[in-house]
Scaffold this motif. Structure first.
Motif, PDB file in Angstrom:
ATOM      1  N   VAL A 164       3.442   7.568  -3.369  1.00  0.00           N
ATOM      2  CA  VAL A 164       3.229   8.002  -3.064  1.00  0.00           C
ATOM      3  C   VAL A 164       2.425   8.954  -1.549  1.00  0.00           C
ATOM      4  CG1 VAL A 164       4.714  10.467  -1.710  1.00  0.00           C
ATOM      5  CG2 VAL A 164       5.978   8.343  -3.224  1.00  0.00           C
ATOM      6  N   ILE A 165       1.741   9.341  -2.939  1.00  0.00           N
ATOM      7  CA  ILE A 165       0.052   9.672  -2.718  1.00  0.00           C
ATOM      8  C   ILE A 165      -0.524   8.812  -1.676  1.00  0.00           C
ATOM      9  CG2 ILE A 165      -1.225   8.812  -5.118  1.00  0.00           C
ATOM     10  CD1 ILE A 165      -1.294  12.557  -3.407  1.00  0.00           C
ATOM     11  N   ALA A 202       5.367   3.187   7.041  1.00  0.00           N
ATOM     12  CA  ALA A 202       5.862   3.688   5.200  1.00  0.00           C
ATOM     13  C   ALA A 202       6.285   5.078   5.297  1.00  0.00           C
ATOM     14  CB  ALA A 202       3.987   4.258   6.053  1.00  0.00           C
ATOM     15  N   ILE A 203       6.150   6.484   6.718  1.00  0.00           N
ATOM     16  CA  ILE A 203       7.050   7.467   6.792  1.00  0.00           C
ATOM     17  C   ILE A 203       8.285   7.326   6.804  1.00  0.00           C
ATOM     18  CG2 ILE A 203       8.163   8.561   8.548  1.00  0.00           C
ATOM     19  CD1 ILE A 203       4.921   8.736  10.092  1.00  0.00           C
ATOM     20  N   VAL A 253      11.470   8.860   4.144  1.00  0.00           N
ATOM     21  CA  VAL A 253      12.263   9.491   4.726  1.00  0.00           C
ATOM     22  C   VAL A 253      13.329   8.316   3.961  1.00  0.00           C
ATOM     23  CG1 VAL A 253      14.258   9.522   5.944  1.00  0.00           C
ATOM     24  CG2 VAL A 253      12.063   9.472   6.832  1.00  0.00           C
ATOM     25  N   ALA A 254      13.172   7.189   3.357  1.00  0.00           N
ATOM     26  CA  ALA A 254      14.364   5.941   2.595  1.00  0.00           C
ATOM     27  C   ALA A 254      14.224   6.963   1.448  1.00  0.00           C
ATOM     28  CB  ALA A 254      14.009   5.092   2.264  1.00  0.00           C
ATOM     29  N   ILE A 255      13.443   7.567   0.608  1.00  0.00           N
ATOM     30  CA  ILE A 255      13.490   8.027  -0.446  1.00  0.00           C
ATOM     31  C   ILE A 255      13.839   8.545  -0.831  1.00  0.00           C
ATOM     32  CG2 ILE A 255      11.495   8.448  -2.986  1.00  0.00           C
ATOM     33  CD1 ILE A 255       9.901   5.988  -1.186  1.00  0.00           C
ATOM     34  N   ALA A 256      12.910   9.890  -0.093  1.00  0.00           N
ATOM     35  CA  ALA A 256      14.046  11.088   0.175  1.00  0.00           C
ATOM     36  C   ALA A 256      15.511  11.879   0.223  1.00  0.00           C
ATOM     37  CB  ALA A 256      13.510  11.796   1.192  1.00  0.00           C
ATOM     38  N   LEU A 304       8.724  -0.147   1.646  1.00  0.00           N
ATOM     39  CA  LEU A 304       8.351  -0.166   2.860  1.00  0.00           C
ATOM     40  C   LEU A 304       6.837   0.785   3.020  1.00  0.00           C
ATOM     41  CD1 LEU A 304      11.483   1.123   4.421  1.00  0.00           C
ATOM     42  CD2 LEU A 304      10.335  -0.512   4.955  1.00  0.00           C
ATOM     43  N   VAL A 305       6.255   2.040   2.108  1.00  0.00           N
ATOM     44  CA  VAL A 305       5.820   2.049   1.877  1.00  0.00           C
ATOM     45  C   VAL A 305       4.595   1.376   1.896  1.00  0.00           C
ATOM     46  CG1 VAL A 305       4.276   3.762   1.101  1.00  0.00           C
ATOM     47  CG2 VAL A 305       6.222   4.154   1.257  1.00  0.00           C
ATOM     48  N   PHE A 306       4.339   0.463   0.943  1.00  0.00           N
ATOM     49  CA  PHE A 306       3.412  -0.269   0.368  1.00  0.00           C
ATOM     50  C   PHE A 306       2.948  -1.427   1.721  1.00  0.00           C
ATOM     51  CE2 PHE A 306       1.895  -4.298  -1.668  1.00  0.00           C
ATOM     52  CZ  PHE A 306       1.126  -3.867  -2.952  1.00  0.00           C
ATOM     53  N   ILE A 307       4.098  -1.644   2.468  1.00  0.00           N
ATOM     54  CA  ILE A 307       3.949  -2.554   3.832  1.00  0.00           C
ATOM     55  C   ILE A 307       3.395  -1.733   4.741  1.00  0.00           C
ATOM     56  CG2 ILE A 307       5.402  -3.807   5.636  1.00  0.00           C
ATOM     57  CD1 ILE A 307       7.464  -4.371   3.808  1.00  0.00           C
ATOM     58  N   GLY A 308       3.756  -0.750   4.743  1.00  0.00           N
ATOM     59  CA  GLY A 308       2.792   0.697   6.121  1.00  0.00           C
ATOM     60  C   GLY A 308       1.294  -0.122   5.734  1.00  0.00           C
ATOM     61  N   LEU A 309       1.463   0.575   4.034  1.00  0.00           N
ATOM     62  CA  LEU A 309      -0.060  -0.157   3.628  1.00  0.00           C
ATOM     63  C   LEU A 309      -1.280  -1.099   3.511  1.00  0.00           C
ATOM     64  CD1 LEU A 309       0.363   2.203  -0.045  1.00  0.00           C
ATOM     65  CD2 LEU A 309      -0.971   3.132   1.758  1.00  0.00           C
TER      66      LEU A 309
END
Length: 295
Positions: free
Chosen positions: A93-94, A124-125, A129-132, A272-277
């Protein structure tokens, strides 16, 4: 292309920064997080500051960098992990700091946003949201939001680094490490209290001493020193993608050493965050390649 030696150095930095999330978890188990962060930067600054010349940069930029990355980013990160944020998930997340950096660069540096960076940020957002969505309870949601806020302050520190220009970044990191020490210790005294601080130091063991030393010397001085060396020798586009391996190393090390587990939804959100990165790092190159090949 990287030499074999420099490739190994890049992987060493990734391993150090990844496994450090395990050490942070171990550290906050016995030492109050704000006080632990202060000890990290005390180690990073001393004794190096006596042997490395002050960087040729304005005091305002140096103070901004030190407060953003030391006081705010790591103060929040250490506290979030203490409050229950899984260390492996925090290591991923960081990394949304990349998108905060882009947004801040748009405002303060006049840089432009391309379609791949915008798409990467959006993906990534959705992942965050999925994690949250599994963390609606305050005790679980607050640590996650603290890590996201820590990522924002990492972005602020990145902008300060850009404003500093072409300087000795190791010197910048060492002298910047002086800035958050007193604010962190003062806030720790107010928030965490002298009783908790004294108790943690009275019963300190060798593992905690190693954690403090690793955070200060390995993760900060060695890690940032090697990273600056690699950025000086090679294009940023060649070195930057290695940062994507940090959460891989972080999650793997926390699973092995801490026994952390992640839910199916957290895995989906993390992907999803990793794909965004990935879109953020490699998308601009694809965009440039398509533009150059257009007749």
């Amino acid at each position: 292309m990287l030499s074999v030696r420099d490739l190994l150095l890049a992987l060493l930095v990734v391993a150090i920064w990844g496994v450090n999330f395990v050490f942070i978890r171990w550290g906050v188990e016995t030492v109050p997080p704000l006080f632990l962060t202060g000890l990290r930067y005390l180690c990073a600054a001393v004794p190096a500051v006596f042997f490395i010349k002050r960087p040729k940069v304005g005091l305002a930029i140096l103070i901004t960098y030190g407060l953003a990355i030391g006081f705010a980013q790591f103060g929040l990160l250490f506290t979030a992990i203490k409050l229950g944020m899984p260390a492996g998930l925090a290591s991923l997340v960081i990394q949304v700091q990349a998108f905060f950096t882009i947004a801040l660069a748009l405002v303060f540096l006049g840089e432009k946003l391309n379609r791949y960076q915008a798409l990467g940020a959006l993906v990534a957002i959705v992942g965050i949201v999925a994690i949250a969505s599994e963390r609606f309870e305050v005790t679980a949601l607050v640590p996650l939001l603290m890590v996201v806020l820590a990522a924002f302050f990492w972005g602020v520190a990145n902008i300060a680094s850009k404003k500093a220009g072409q300087i000795d970044m190791l010197s910048f990191v060492v002298w910047g490490s002086l800035v958050p020490i007193l604010p962190l210790f003062a806030l720790s005294l107010v928030v965490e209290g002298p009783t908790a601080i004294i108790a943690s130091m009275t019963g300190i063991d060798m593992r905690t001493i190693f954690v403090i030393a690793f955070n200060g010397y390995a993760a900060t001085i060695l890690g940032f020193g090697l990273w600056s060396y690699l950025l000086a020798r090679y294009p940023a586009s060649l070195i930057a993608p290695f940062s994507l391996l940090v959460p891989v190393a972080g999650i793997a090390s926390t699973i092995v050493l801490l026994g952390e587990t992640v839910s199916t939804l957290e895995i989906l959100g993390s992907l999803l965050v990793f794909i965004g990165l990935l879109l953020n790092v490699f998308g601009p190159r694809l965009f440039a390649a398509r533009v150059s090949s257009t007749p």
